[in-house]
Design an enzyme around this catalytic site. Structure first.
Site, PDB file in Angstrom:
ATOM      1  N   ARG A  53       0.860  -1.196   0.000  1.00  0.00           N
ATOM      2  CA  ARG A  53       0.000   0.000   0.000  1.00  0.00           C
ATOM      3  C   ARG A  53       0.892   1.241   0.000  1.00  0.00           C
ATOM      4  NH1 ARG A  53      -1.506   1.759   4.714  1.00  0.00           N
ATOM      5  NH2 ARG A  53      -2.234  -0.265   5.444  1.00  0.00           N
ATOM      6  N   TYR A 107     -15.490  17.609 -14.986  1.00  0.00           N
ATOM      7  CA  TYR A 107     -15.937  16.223 -15.106  1.00  0.00           C
ATOM      8  C   TYR A 107     -17.103  15.967 -14.140  1.00  0.00           C
ATOM      9  CZ  TYR A 107     -15.637  11.137 -14.780  1.00  0.00           C
ATOM     10  OH  TYR A 107     -15.920   9.811 -14.781  1.00  0.00           O
ATOM     11  N   ASP A 179      -6.757  19.464 -13.875  1.00  0.00           N
ATOM     12  CA  ASP A 179      -7.016  18.104 -14.355  1.00  0.00           C
ATOM     13  C   ASP A 179      -6.625  18.084 -15.839  1.00  0.00           C
ATOM     14  OD1 ASP A 179      -8.198  15.815 -15.462  1.00  0.00           O
ATOM     15  OD2 ASP A 179      -9.829  15.819 -13.992  1.00  0.00           O
ATOM     16  N   LYS A 204      -7.707   7.229 -19.289  1.00  0.00           N
ATOM     17  CA  LYS A 204      -8.021   7.808 -20.585  1.00  0.00           C
ATOM     18  C   LYS A 204      -6.792   7.763 -21.499  1.00  0.00           C
ATOM     19  CE  LYS A 204     -11.808   8.453 -18.283  1.00  0.00           C
ATOM     20  NZ  LYS A 204     -12.129   9.692 -17.596  1.00  0.00           N
TER      21      LYS A 204
HETATM   22  C1  LIG Z   1     -12.594  10.059 -16.307  1.00  0.00           C
HETATM   23  C2  LIG Z   1     -12.220  11.346 -15.725  1.00  0.00           C
HETATM   24  C3  LIG Z   1     -11.999  11.487 -14.347  1.00  0.00           C
HETATM   25  C4  LIG Z   1     -12.231  10.355 -13.363  1.00  0.00           C
HETATM   26  O1  LIG Z   1     -11.309   9.337 -13.547  1.00  0.00           O
HETATM   27  P1  LIG Z   1     -11.610   7.780 -13.216  1.00  0.00           P
HETATM   28  O2  LIG Z   1     -10.351   7.113 -13.637  1.00  0.00           O
HETATM   29  O3  LIG Z   1     -12.813   7.386 -14.028  1.00  0.00           O
HETATM   30  O4  LIG Z   1     -11.888   7.683 -11.758  1.00  0.00           O
HETATM   31  C5  LIG Z   1     -11.579  12.716 -13.875  1.00  0.00           C
HETATM   32  N1  LIG Z   1     -11.413  13.767 -14.710  1.00  0.00           N
HETATM   33  C6  LIG Z   1     -11.609  13.667 -16.038  1.00  0.00           C
HETATM   34  C7  LIG Z   1     -11.393  14.863 -16.904  1.00  0.00           C
HETATM   35  C8  LIG Z   1     -12.029  12.458 -16.595  1.00  0.00           C
HETATM   36  O5  LIG Z   1     -12.236  12.382 -17.910  1.00  0.00           O
END
Ligand SMILES: *Cc1c(COP(=O)(O)O)cnc(C)c1O
Length: 384
Positions: A53, A107, A179, A204
């Site tokens: 962890r 998001y 982000d 992504k």
């Molecule tokens: C998908 C996404 C998230 C969340 O990520 P997860 O891996 O699904 O928890 C946060 N910010 C953006 C811009 C995203 O596209």
């Protein structure tokens, strides 16, 4: 580990940073250290790893790699089980009474975290259109501890000026959190523009193959890094080694994938722009995009995310997403395969009834790296 690749070009670092050949066997691909614990020679005498962890060598490789890509030398990376776990980890920095200035089309899951969970802990937020910084400045208070943005935004593909927003946040002693999921560090590096923490849903573009869920944080501030790492271990939303390995593998081809996504994205956007059944196309790479010049100044390409408003309203939009065959109807984005979705009914459904509810005829594409002509033909038949 051997090998300081921070002097090298982006493509080289994507392949090698944090990933020197394994010292015990010479394995060129970082091994998947599928272990929960590590032998100690005597109490407290170990090789830097005690419990998975806290640390795991496959995770360390990923953390070093993303740090190198976002910020080069003197940058720190931390890996999490999901993007939302990374986002939540940032918010453990907040205290009751703190406020967050939140970009108005973040998001959906981020909005939900703030609206439905963090408010229960006395952490408040305010939605603002950060593409209008004068208006945003009026919303700052002494309690504002974070300014939080995505650029390009999801799903409206607005572009926000990272450099100016960083100056604004810092003028009142707040941190800027960016982000960077949509652009990836290949197209945009927010730390270089003044951001304090960069977030990724590595699910992504970084993973890139729609086969893993993972999240990352990156910062150049060691004090922040130490707090975030403490919270990472204390709360425990860390990723397993196989997931880290999949993301590392994805990142190796990030530069060539992002070039292909950007190329297909622009061609799809131009095709849609010329189509009689499309009302409006949103893509920062189009000269008609209201922040095209800003996008050019802070990004080195425009990526594969394209949104459009269909003529004919909700029914017409639903029909389009039902009819495509190369574009798969699915949530998520950033993989090699093209996806299509209806944000109002899918990814952003949790916003229904909120001030940032989606447009009923909005369709979002994650343009993949298939043959361009096949993508255009598919959209042609779906629209026709
Ligand atoms: C998908 C996404 C998230 C969340 O990520 P997860 O891996 O699904 O928890 C946060 N910010 C953006 C811009 C995203 O596209």
């Amino acid at each position: 580990m051997k090998g300081d690749y921070n002097y090298a070009g982006f493509e080289t670092r994507a392949i090698h940073a944090g990933q020197a050949p394994d010292p015990t066997t010479g394995a060129v691909s970082v091994p998947i250290y599928q272990t929960s614990t590590y032998a100690q020679e005597e109490v407290g005498k170990h090789k830097g790893y005690e419990y998975s962890r806290t640390h795991n060598p496959t995770r360390t490789a990923l953390e070093e790699c993303i740090a190198s890509l976002e910020g080069g030398a003197g940058t720190y990376g931390l890996a999490f089980a999901t993007g939302m776990a990374a986002i939540t980890n940032v918010m453990y920095l907040a205290r009751p009474g703190d406020r967050v200035l939140l970009s108005d089309d973040v998001y959906g899951g981020t909005f939900r975290l703030f609206a439905r969970i963090l408010t229960n802990y006395g952490i408040d937020y305010e939605l603002v259109d950060l593409s209008d910084l004068e208006k945003a400045a009026g919303k700052l208070t002494k309690a504002t501890k974070f300014v939080w943005l995505e650029t390009p935004t999801n799903p409206w593909l607005k572009v926000i000026d990272i450099r100016q927003t960083a100056e604004l946040a810092h003028s009142i002693g707040a941190k800027l959190i960016v982000d960077n999921t949509f652009a990836s560090p290949y197209l945009q590096r927010p730390l270089e523009l003044g951001a304090d923490v960069v977030i990724h849903s590595a699910t992504k573009y970084l993973g890139g193959h729609s086969d893993v869920v993972n999240g990352l944080l990156v910062t150049k501030d060691q004090e922040l890094r130490d707090k975030l790492a403490f919270h990472q271990n204390a709360t425990g939303a860390t990723p397993g080694p196989f997931d880290c390995w999949l993301v590392l593998r994805g990142i190796k081809t990030l530069p060539i994938r992002m070039r292909a996504h950007s190329e297909n994205g622009l061609l799809v956007a131009k095709f849609l722009q010329a189509h009689p059944k499309v009302e409006r196309v949103l893509y920062p790479g189009l000269p008609e995009h209201p922040q095209h010049d800003l996008a050019r100044s802070q990004m080195s390409g425009f990526g594969g995310m394209v949104s459009f408003i269909a003529k004919g309203g909700y029914e017409a939009a639903l029909e389009i997403v039902r009819r495509t065959t190369v574009f798969t109807l699915a949530e998520s984005l950033g993989g090699v395969e093209s996806l299509i979705e209806h944000p109002g009914a899918m990814t952003h459904a949790s916003l229904a009834g909120s001030p940032i509810e989606m447009h009923p005829a909005l369709v979002r594409l994650s343009v993949g790296i298939e043959t361009t002509a096949d993508l255009l033909k598919d959209l042609e038949q779906a629209l026709g």
